[in-house]
Design a protein around this motif. Sequence first.
Motif, mmCIF file in Angstrom:
data_model
loop_
_atom_site.group_PDB
_atom_site.id
_atom_site.type_symbol
_atom_site.label_atom_id
_atom_site.label_comp_id
_atom_site.label_asym_id
_atom_site.label_seq_id
_atom_site.Cartn_x
_atom_site.Cartn_y
_atom_site.Cartn_z
ATOM 1 N N ARG A 166 -10.793 -14.644 15.992
ATOM 2 C CA ARG A 166 -10.385 -14.322 14.624
ATOM 3 C C ARG A 166 -11.254 -13.202 14.050
ATOM 4 O O ARG A 166 -10.763 -12.266 13.433
ATOM 5 N N TYR A 168 0.147 -8.122 5.680
ATOM 6 C CA TYR A 168 -0.287 -9.457 6.082
ATOM 7 C C TYR A 168 -1.000 -10.228 4.969
ATOM 8 O O TYR A 168 -0.970 -11.464 4.967
ATOM 9 N N GLU A 169 -1.635 -9.534 4.034
ATOM 10 C CA GLU A 169 -2.321 -10.234 2.951
ATOM 11 C C GLU A 169 -1.453 -10.315 1.699
ATOM 12 O O GLU A 169 -1.306 -11.382 1.105
ATOM 13 N N GLU A 170 -0.863 -9.181 1.321
ATOM 14 C CA GLU A 170 -0.001 -9.180 0.136
ATOM 15 C C GLU A 170 1.425 -9.629 0.459
ATOM 16 O O GLU A 170 2.205 -9.919 -0.448
ATOM 17 N N GLU A 171 1.769 -9.647 1.769
ATOM 18 C CA GLU A 171 3.074 -10.105 2.245
ATOM 19 C C GLU A 171 4.228 -9.274 1.681
ATOM 20 O O GLU A 171 5.306 -9.785 1.381
ATOM 21 N N LYS A 210 -5.091 0.733 7.764
ATOM 22 C CA LYS A 210 -5.777 -0.456 7.275
ATOM 23 C C LYS A 210 -5.128 -0.948 5.983
ATOM 24 O O LYS A 210 -4.920 -2.152 5.791
ATOM 25 N N THR A 226 -3.132 -23.465 9.525
ATOM 26 C CA THR A 226 -3.637 -22.412 10.411
ATOM 27 C C THR A 226 -3.135 -22.628 11.832
ATOM 28 O O THR A 226 -2.670 -21.702 12.500
ATOM 29 N N GLY A 236 -3.075 -4.538 5.296
ATOM 30 C CA GLY A 236 -3.419 -5.411 4.186
ATOM 31 C C GLY A 236 -2.213 -5.732 3.325
ATOM 32 O O GLY A 236 -2.006 -6.882 2.919
ATOM 33 N N ILE A 262 -10.370 -9.285 12.783
ATOM 34 C CA ILE A 262 -10.826 -8.715 11.513
ATOM 35 C C ILE A 262 -11.563 -7.401 11.765
ATOM 36 O O ILE A 262 -11.347 -6.398 11.065
#
Length: 242
Positions: free
Chosen positions: A179, A201-204, A194, A66, A198, A183
């Motif tokens: 942080r 940044y989350e599924e890349e 949104k 992180t 996702g 969010i």
Amino acid sequence: MYTAKGKADKNSLLTDHMPLVKRLAHQMKAKLPASVEVDDLMQAGMIGLLDAINRYEENHGAQFETYAVLRIRGAMLDELRSSDWMPRSTRQNMRKVESAMHELTQQLGRPPSESEVAKALKLSLSDYQEMLGDSGGHQLLYYEDFHDADGEGGSDSFLDRYAQDDEDPLKALLETDFRQAVIDAIDALPAREKMLMGLYYEEELNLKEIGAVMGVSESRVSQLHTQAVARMRAYLKELAWT
């Protein structure tokens, strides 16, 4: 990854996290003009990784990866700034967009549409979207956000409430509620943006892959990403002012 004395083995940290540098470089490159070389980003990222390894202390409350991600991205952004890849006029344009979004959100009680932002800026919808496309690579945080317009820390500083009196603002962000604020900023985005954030940044997924999922062109994804970042910056500024 630890020595006999229980301290992190720096060589192991470096080797194990080199793929992270490559991944972050390619993620950032996807949002930048063709003139930016991914090798330059990776070189800067390696400097950031080394800095993270030298600064990191296991007892400071954050996982190493992180902390390293912030340092690596920060070093890449420093490289981009030193190359002056984004003209000052582009940042000024995006500040105008952020200001318009803030004012419209206050007036409407909801996130404004593209057409509403364009009208507030006295631009046609196509010209506004072209501005977003030209501003690809707009970031959530810049070094200048820790300072006021004159380059000195002050009460109008974007992140004063998150990084007060700290020589290491990135470390300060790790230790505050910033942080959660990010969010919350994502949650406040319109549903389409949104979902885009996702996927990115989350599924890349890259911009082309996101375009396939959303049924739009890669350039349109870039526009929407830039707009989403502007909305988030406007949201975070509002928190800093309240």
